[in-house]
Every structure is written in structure tokens, then in C-alpha cells.
Design a protein around this motif. Structure first.
Motif, PDB file in Angstrom:
ATOM      1  N   GLN A   1      -5.884  -1.909  -7.649  1.00  0.00           N
ATOM      2  CA  GLN A   1      -5.733  -0.572  -7.088  1.00  0.00           C
ATOM      3  C   GLN A   1      -7.022   0.239  -7.150  1.00  0.00           C
ATOM      4  O   GLN A   1      -7.344   0.984  -6.225  1.00  0.00           O
TER       5      GLN A   1
ATOM      6  N   GLY B   1       0.820  -1.206   0.000  1.00  0.00           N
ATOM      7  CA  GLY B   1       0.000   0.000   0.000  1.00  0.00           C
ATOM      8  C   GLY B   1       0.854   1.256   0.000  1.00  0.00           C
ATOM      9  O   GLY B   1       0.432   2.309   0.489  1.00  0.00           O
ATOM     10  N   GLY B   2       2.066   1.150  -0.561  1.00  0.00           N
ATOM     11  CA  GLY B   2       3.007   2.258  -0.513  1.00  0.00           C
ATOM     12  C   GLY B   2       2.931   3.227  -1.676  1.00  0.00           C
ATOM     13  O   GLY B   2       3.706   4.178  -1.732  1.00  0.00           O
TER      14      GLY B   2
ATOM     15  N   ASN C   1       1.446   5.962  -2.439  1.00  0.00           N
ATOM     16  CA  ASN C   1       0.604   6.928  -1.744  1.00  0.00           C
ATOM     17  C   ASN C   1       0.986   8.381  -1.998  1.00  0.00           C
ATOM     18  O   ASN C   1       0.502   9.283  -1.314  1.00  0.00           O
ATOM     19  N   ARG C   2       1.850   8.617  -2.979  1.00  0.00           N
ATOM     20  CA  ARG C   2       2.177  10.000  -3.331  1.00  0.00           C
ATOM     21  C   ARG C   2       2.604  10.056  -4.793  1.00  0.00           C
ATOM     22  O   ARG C   2       3.065   9.063  -5.369  1.00  0.00           O
TER      23      ARG C   2
ATOM     24  N   GLU D   1      -0.658   8.531 -13.808  1.00  0.00           N
ATOM     25  CA  GLU D   1      -0.740   9.198 -12.513  1.00  0.00           C
ATOM     26  C   GLU D   1      -1.740  10.345 -12.550  1.00  0.00           C
ATOM     27  O   GLU D   1      -2.495  10.552 -11.598  1.00  0.00           O
TER      28      GLU D   1
END
Length: 226
Positions: free
Chosen positions: A119, A89-90, A92-93, A151
Motif C-alpha cells: 500500500q 484498490g478499494g 479509498n476512504r 488510519e
């Protein structure tokens, strides 16, 4: 490849009794990648799975560690880091792909495709009319464009195409955005210069940048170059 803590079934079960012999070939398979809760985060099609060795596993009674050989065209070098982020779950940015080497960027996009369903899970396409911002400062080649637009549309580690045909498919819906929408491409002049390679097509030659904009606009995207 070492498969730890296996409880073999089907063709693999038959093959573990014949490690090293011709009957050790289990054939083709779908290899699922799991998160820490056992949910599938993605999968690969693998071929010519052949058992080389079988040993009792320390992961539990009745389980075995199976060493196999196989081939997989889609598991690209450099994928491990991206899969690790998905699993933990990394992702996150934004911008986590910016420092990747060219080979790793291609692997990043491949993992984004294969983990897309996990995801996004039950999310649907954003409504038509949305404005997405594409940061062109880190677009240095075609693969980095797909990292950036994935993204922009679907968040960190998101997928929205990995080649021209796949981008066109994504623009038909089902991949996070529904046309018509607006794509504000910031620092587009820098990206244009870096995507200036000519690509033959029919009776003309266009640059990668020109083809990307053309595909977007033909599918109803209002591309604003800034």
C-alpha cells in the motif's frame, strides 16, 4: 484450500504426483496474495502443505487446480473482506472499519500489517513535527485503537502497530511517521473509559489507555487529549 490455475514447481511439483499419500506433503511455504495485475499484495507463512487432489484447470492449458490442506496461524477469520479491498484498490476512504465486529477488527489490523509494503510502496516516513488526528469516537477496544491510529498515520487501511510492542516498534521509524510528532486524540475521554481494562506490568497495574499514552510519550510523541 483450492489453488486454481497452478503451474507447480519445486516441492509442490513433486507432491502433485502423490495426492493422498505420505509423499503428498510439500512442507512449508510462503503463500503470496496477488492483485489483478499479478503484483504481490501480501503473504502468509503456511505449514504442512499437503496435496489432496489435482485436476486440470479451466484457467489455461497445462495448468492445474490443486486442493491442499495446510495450517496458518496468522490468517485470521474475517480477513477476506479487507484483502478484497486491497486487491481492488478499494481502501479509498476513512472509517471503513467502523462497523466491523471485534473479530473482524483484529483481522483488519493483521491485513494492514501484511499489505503495508504494497500500500505504501515507495513512500517514506512523514517528516518529524507532523500533527496526526486520532478520532476516539470509534475506539471501543485495543484492536480498534490500532485500526484508528493506523488510519490516522497512514490513511485508509493503514498500519501502525497491532499490540503494545508493535506500536513501540513503529514509533522507532520506518512505518509512516518519525518522532517527534504530535498526536491530537479527539474524544479521548470516551476512549479512556473503553480502554480502562487493567494490564499487570512489573510492580504496578495500568489501564490499556494509560499504557498506550505512556508508550507514545516515551517515544517523543506529544499526545494532546481532547
Amino acid at each position: 484450500m483450492l489453488l486454481e490455475g497452478c503451474s507447480p514447481e519445486g516441492g509442490l511439483l513433486e507432491s502433485v504426483h502423490h495426492g493422498g499419500g505420505w509423499r503428498a506433503r510439500a512442507g512449508n511455504a510462503d503463500l503470496a496474495l496477488l492483485d489483478h495485475d499479478g503484483a504481490t499484495i501480501g503473504s502468509y507463512f503456511v505449514g504442512e502443505v499437503t496435496v489432496v487432489d489435482v485436476q486440470p484447470s479451466a484457467r489455461g492449458a497445462g495448468l492445474v487446480d490443486v486442493t491442499v490442506t495446510l495450517w496458518c496461524d496468522d490468517a485470521l477469520p474475517g480477513s477476506e473482506r479487507a484483502w478484497g479491498l486491497v486487491r481492488r484498490g478499494g481502501l479509498n476512504r476513512t472509517g471503513m472499519w467502523h462497523e466491523l465486529a471485534a473479530e473482524e477488527r483484529r483481522a483488519w489490523v493483521s491485513v494492514a500489517l501484511r499489505s503495508h509494503g504494497y500500500q505504501r510502496q515507495e513512500e517514506t516516513d512523514a517528516p518529524a513535527g507532523q500533527v496526526f488526528v486520532l478520532d476516539g469516537r470509534h475506539i471501543v477496544d485495543e484492536d480498534s485503537f490500532y485500526c484508528a491510529i493506523g488510519e490516522a498515520v497512514n490513511g485508509p487501511g493503514g498500519y501502525f502497530g497491532r499490540n503494545l510492542d508493535a506500536l513501540d516498534d513503529c514509533l522507532c521509524g520506518g512505518w509512516g511517521a518519525t518522532a517527534p510528532f504530535t498526536l491530537r486524540w479527539d474524544s479521548s475521554a470516551e476512549a479512556r473509559a473503553r480502554l480502562g481494562e487493567g494490564v499487570p506490568g512489573g510492580d504496578r497495574e495500568a489501564t490499556v489507555f494509560e499504557l498506550l499514552v505512556e508508550i507514545l510519550e516515551e517515544r517523543g510523541v506529544n499526545v494532546i487529549l481532547r
